[in-house]
Enzyme design. Structure first.
Site, PDB file in Angstrom:
ATOM      1  N   ASP A  44      56.466  -9.800  -0.020  1.00 30.68           N
ATOM      2  CA  ASP A  44      57.942 -10.246   0.665  1.00 30.68           C
ATOM      3  C   ASP A  44      58.895 -10.529  -0.166  1.00 30.68           C
ATOM      4  OD1 ASP A  44      59.385 -10.593   2.942  1.00 30.68           O
ATOM      5  OD2 ASP A  44      58.708 -12.434   3.348  1.00 30.68           O
TER       6      ASP A  44
ATOM      7  N   SER B 291      56.146 -18.201   8.477  1.00 26.28           N
ATOM      8  CA  SER B 291      54.757 -19.079   8.192  1.00 26.28           C
ATOM      9  C   SER B 291      54.788 -20.325   8.384  1.00 26.28           C
ATOM     10  CB  SER B 291      54.166 -18.548   6.940  1.00 26.28           C
ATOM     11  OG  SER B 291      55.120 -18.972   5.926  1.00 26.28           O
ATOM     12  N   GLY B 292      55.921 -21.013   8.676  1.00 26.85           N
ATOM     13  CA  GLY B 292      55.982 -22.718   8.715  1.00 26.85           C
ATOM     14  C   GLY B 292      57.458 -23.073   8.748  1.00 26.85           C
TER      15      GLY B 292
ATOM     16  N   ILE C 267      64.402 -28.549   6.029  1.00 32.16           N
ATOM     17  CA  ILE C 267      65.561 -27.793   5.260  1.00 32.16           C
ATOM     18  C   ILE C 267      65.208 -26.309   5.729  1.00 32.16           C
ATOM     19  CG2 ILE C 267      65.972 -29.715   3.857  1.00 32.16           C
ATOM     20  CD1 ILE C 267      64.121 -28.052   1.869  1.00 32.16           C
ATOM     21  N   GLY C 268      64.265 -25.800   6.319  1.00 29.09           N
ATOM     22  CA  GLY C 268      64.345 -24.430   6.448  1.00 29.09           C
ATOM     23  C   GLY C 268      63.019 -24.105   7.530  1.00 29.09           C
TER      24      GLY C 268
END
Length: 994
Positions: free
Chosen positions: A818, A698-699, A693-694
């Site tokens: 962030d 970073s992953g 879903i995204g």
């Protein structure tokens, strides 16, 4: 003799006793101070009376003079509690600094009155409230007072007009009202007066300030000033820094300001000043920076403005200046930056511009300038940015620019430039942005472009470039955008284009390109736009285009493409598909056989005519009936054999795969932070590409629906061979320790971390699932209209409370690093929760410490200005980023958007509000009736995005200000009359919710 000796000995003994008593007394006072403060970082650990050492002179932050405590400096110790009034019992205490702590409550007149020896008092960046105490002005020795960055309210008291020896007075960034008072003109000893960024009522600059003959710094930015700048300010002969920016000052710039012979910096931007810039600034021999941007100035620029021998930075944009750029700009030997964009300048540039000046930046965009670009513009060899957008420059690019190896940004869009681009210009080593669109450049793209290793964006649209695209372009490993539409480029696409792993946009429409559409483009994993329309491409559409993960714009219209539309194109999530006006044939893939896609396939006679129905029956040659049955029998038999073979192979493979999975799963380690109703095996079974879903820096993130009906989000952290190798040493321990800390966080506005799973070369984080996705995705999509003002306000408040918890209630404090709208997730009721707060980044920073970084982390448009040049990270960096999120919620605009031009969202909002009012920046989707509330929240956002970190409020103060916007809206954590656990009734103390 003996009597005299005895008397002397007695006197010495008494002195020693008194000295010892004094030290014991002062140690007791300091220990009392320590007991009255919380010391979470244990900074005062050596404040104790040890055996044989009762003097406090060696204690942390304590300094002595003549054996007595004279200085106490506890700056940035994270101390919490009320002002330690016991310090005033130290009889010779002359220097006291408690800045950058969490000192709260108010200041007592009685307590301060005892600090009679104080000469230096710094209480800046704390949480002090109430009115400024009169007793401060009565301290007889006080020369330095700084209470900036607190919550002091009310007017500046009249007593502040009677300081006896004050030299520096700073009240910046409080909640002071009233206005800038006349009586400050009585402080004839003042050298620095800083009152900026207080919500003063509109008022004029007191002319009495002109009597401060010793004044060196006058900082009145953001003080609600109106009216004209007093001519009498020109009498401040010792002034070094004059800052009147961000006000509503009107009228002309007084000619008397040119009498400030020692001034180094003059900031007049973001006002409503009008008329011409007066003559005489060239006589200011010390002037380094002059900024009069974003006003209503008009008329020509005075020639002598550029003659100042030290002038380095000139900012005069967003005015109505006319005339040309004076010849004097070419004669200046000190100009480093010149920004004159968005004016009405005309004429040509001085022919020797840059010959004498060490220019690093020249921005003359959006004017009426003409003539040629001076060949001397980079003679000093330090020019980094050349921005001449939207003018009428003609002629060619100077050959000298091809030797300007420092250039990083060149934007020459929409001029009348022509001729060939000098060969060496294509290969400048530091150039990352090259924009030549909207001119009449000709010739080809030089193979020397391979030397431009930093090129990220090449925009050549609407020119007359010819020839092939050189194969050397495939060496540009950082290239993200290559746009060269509406030119005369010819030949095939070089195969090396397929090597560009960073390529995100490729637009070559309306050229003379031929051959086949490039195949072997598996590296284009970031390509979102491919436009090859109106060329002469032939052959079929490559099926591998359907495997590009983020491609959402595909236009291959107006070519000579043949064959069928590949069924793989159905895999794409397309916003735009245009394959019209080709020679495609056959049946359309089922997804495209709809009326909605009709315009995507017009002008292809071989395609099925009835898109919404079945393909028409072929009228070709009929096969003999028996032949048809024979072919069918052969086909059916072959199909049965194939199906049986596939089934047997699948059975064997699944058996092997299941055995392998059991072995692999046994290697996983599960660390839980809550009571779980699932195992790591269920999580691992959901790590399928269909559940992605995204994707982030970073992953990947997967949606996992578990057997008990629970839905969770699983983040799989990126790894590398280096990561795997390092894991053999200490990264595993560091990861587990860091995640264990984060797993203890309990707050309703922080996304819950259920558990983590790890093995040698892979790490998984399991979070609660947020069904409405991220704020950024929702706000900036077609569904943005679903978010009315009440929802946006609630989202801002929820996110602020989550960040306040991280900053103030976690030990040690957590700096997100962030903060952005995509990291604020929304639950089923659109409640906001902060997510992705540095877990992966913390893993990377193990052993390096959280305060200093070797590279910039964060997202474009959200990064605080000081972060970019100092790489120092603290809570103020998060506060700036959160301010950008507030501006997003108010305006509905992205932080960096082409429609904002050269400005980011912060600068666009600031300048637009000053020039056109709050209404201009409010998202038109929001209710007009809530304008007052929206304006208040907008002000909070602007405070958070102040360019100076010292002016930004703490997150606790942000929460307080947001809550005061709509006090009638109760937070959902307030039940039965109980406030949320981190917000107290008097706003002066915050509980611990760890």
């Amino acid at each position: 003799m003996a009597v005299a000796a005895a008397s002397a000995a007695a006197i010495v003994l008494l002195q020693l006793c008194w000295f010892s008593f004094g030290l014991n007394h002062e140690s007791s006072v300091l220990l009392e101070v320590k007991r009255g403060l919380e010391d979470p970082s244990n900074a005062l650990s050596n404040w104790e009376v040890g055996a044989g050492d009762e003097t406090p002179c060696n204690w942390t932050g304590v300094g002595c003079s003549g054996g007595r405590v004279a200085t106490v400096d506890l700056t940035n110790f994270s101390l919490v509690g009320p002002f330690p009034s016991a310090l005033c019992r130290l009889p010779v205490l002359a220097f006291l600094s408690l800045s950058f702590n969490y000192i709260n409550s108010s200041l007592s007149d009685a307590a301060l009155a005892a600090c009679a020896a104080l000469a230096h008092l710094d209480l800046s960046q704390n949480l002090l409230v109430g009115r400024l105490p009169d007793a401060l002005a009565d301290l007889p020795a006080l020369t330095y007072l700084d209470v900036s960055g607190n919550n002091f309210s009310g007017e500046i008291p009249p007593s502040f007009g009677r300081f006896r020896r004050i030299e520096s007075l700073s009240l910046v960034a409080n909640l002071l009202t009233g206005g800038v008072p006349d009586f400050l003109g009585n402080l004839t000893t003042l050298r620095q007066l800083n009152l900026s960024y207080n919500p003063f009522a509109p008022g004029s600059i007191p002319s009495s300030l002109s009597d401060l003959a010793s004044l060196e710094v006058l900082w009145l930015a953001g003080c609600g000033l109106v009216g004209e700048i007093p001519r009498s300010l020109g009498r401040l002969s010792k002034l070094l820094d004059l800052d009147l920016s961000n006000n509503a000052l009107s009228g002309r710039i007084p000619a008397t300001l040119v009498n400030l012979s020692d001034v180094v910096q003059m900031e007049l931007y973001n006002n409503s000043l009008s008329g011409p810039i007066p003559l005489g600034f060239g006589n200011l021999s010390s002037l380094v920076r002059f900024d009069a941007s974003m006003n209503l100035l008009e008329g020509p620029l005075p020639d002598d403005l550029f003659d100042g021998p030290r002038l380095e930075s000139l900012h005069i944009y967003a005015n109505r200046l006319t005339g040309g750029v004076p010849t004097a700009v070419a004669l200046s030997t000190s100009l480093v930056e010149v920004r004159l964009f968005a004016n009405r300048l005309n004429g040509s540039l001085p022919p020797e511009l840059g010959k004498n000046s060490p220019l690093t930046l020249l921005d003359l965009s959006d004017n009426l300038l003409s003539g040629e670009i001076p060949p001397s513009i980079c003679d000093r060899g330090v020019l980094e940015q050349l921005l001449l957008i939207d003018n009428m420059f003609s002629g060619g690019l100077p050959v000298s620019l091809s030797r300007c190896r420092t250039l990083s940004r060149v934007r020459l869009r929409n001029n009348l430039l022509s001729g060939k681009v000098p060969s060496g210009f294509w290969g400048l080593p530091h150039l990352w942005l090259l924009e030549l669109s909207g001119n009449s450049f000709s010739g080809g793209i030089s193979p020397i472009i391979a030397n431009g290793a930093n090129l990220s964006k090449i925009v050549l649209d609407n020119n007359q470039f010819t020839g092939n695209i050189p194969a050397e372009i495939g060496a540009l490993s950082k290239l993200y955008e290559f746009s060269a539409s509406n030119n005369r480029l010819s030949g095939p696409l070089p195969a090396s284009l397929g090597n560009l792993e960073e390529l995100g946009q490729l637009d070559l429409h309306h050229n003379l390109l031929s051959g086949e559409v490039l195949r072997g483009v598996q590296s284009w994993t970031k390509l979102s736009e491919l436009n090859l329309a109106d060329n002469a491409f032939s052959g079929g559409i490559p099926p591998e285009l359907g495997n590009l993960p983020v491609l959402n714009y595909l236009d291959l219209s107006g070519n000579n493409l043949t064959g069928e539309v590949p069924i793989q194109l159905q895999n794409l999530k397309l916003n735009e598909l245009n394959l019209s006006n080709n020679d495609l044939s056959g049946a359309l893939p089922p997804l495209f056989a709809r009326e909605a896609y009709r315009d995507s396939f017009l002008g292809n006679p071989g395609l099925c005519k009835d898109i919404s129905g079945l393909c028409p029956v072929s009228h070709g040659r009929r096969y003999h009936h028996s032949s048809v049955w024979l072919l069918r029998s052969i086909f059916i038999t072959a199909s049965l054999i194939f199906v049986v073979g596939v089934a047997w192979f699948s059975w064997r493979y699944l058996k092997y795969h299941k055995k392998k999975q059991v072995m692999e799963k046994s290697k996983w380690t599960l660390t839980s932070f809550h009571k779980l109703g699932f195992s790591e095996f269920e999580i691992l079974d959901c790590l399928d590409e269909d559940n992605v879903i995204g994707r982030g820096g970073s992953g990947k993130v997967y949606k996992a629906i578990l057997s008990d009906g629970e839905t969770v989000a699983v983040k799989k952290l990126w790894g590398s061979s280096k990561d795997v190798e390092n894991a053999k040493q200490s990264d595993d321990d560091g990861f587990e320790a860091e995640v264990a800390t984060l797993g203890k966080i309990r707050h309703k506005n922080i996304v819950k971390l259920w558990c983590c799973c790890s093995q040698r070369d892979c790490k998984l984080l399991v979070y609660e699932y947020m069904p409405n996705g991220s704020l950024g995705d929702l706000l900036h999509s077609s569904k943005g209209g679903l978010l009315d003002w009440a929802m946006r306000y609630k989202i801002a408040l929820d996110a602020a409370e989550g960040l306040a918890y991280l900053h103030h209630d976690c030990m040690p404090p957590i700096v997100h690093r962030d903060v952005k709208s995509n990291n604020i997730l929304l639950d089923g009721e659109y409640g906001a929760k902060v997510a992705d707060f540095g877990v992966a980044k913390a893993v990377e920073m193990i052993g390096k410490g959280p305060k200093s970084m070797s590279m910039i982390a964060g997202s474009c448009g959200y990064i605080a200005p000081e972060y970019a040049y100092t790489l120092r990270v603290n809570e103020k960096s998060d506060i700036y980023s959160f301010g950008v999120v507030i501006l997003e919620l108010v305006t509905g605009k992205l932080p960096v958007d082409p429609e904002l031009g050269e400005k980011d969202l912060v600068r666009w909002v600031s300048s637009s509000v000053d020039q056109k009012g709050v209404e201009f920046v409010i998202d038109p989707k929001l209710e007009v009736s809530r304008k007052e509330e929206i304006g208040k929240v907008l002000r909070v956002g602007l405070l958070c995005t102040s360019s100076l970190p010292i002016n930004r409020p703490s997150m606790r103060r942000v929460v307080k200000m947001l809550r005061e916007v709509c006090p009638e809206i109760k937070h959902k954590s307030e039940k039965d009359g109980k406030l949320s656990p981190y917000y107290s009734e008097d706003n002066s103390d915050f509980g611990n919710n760890v």
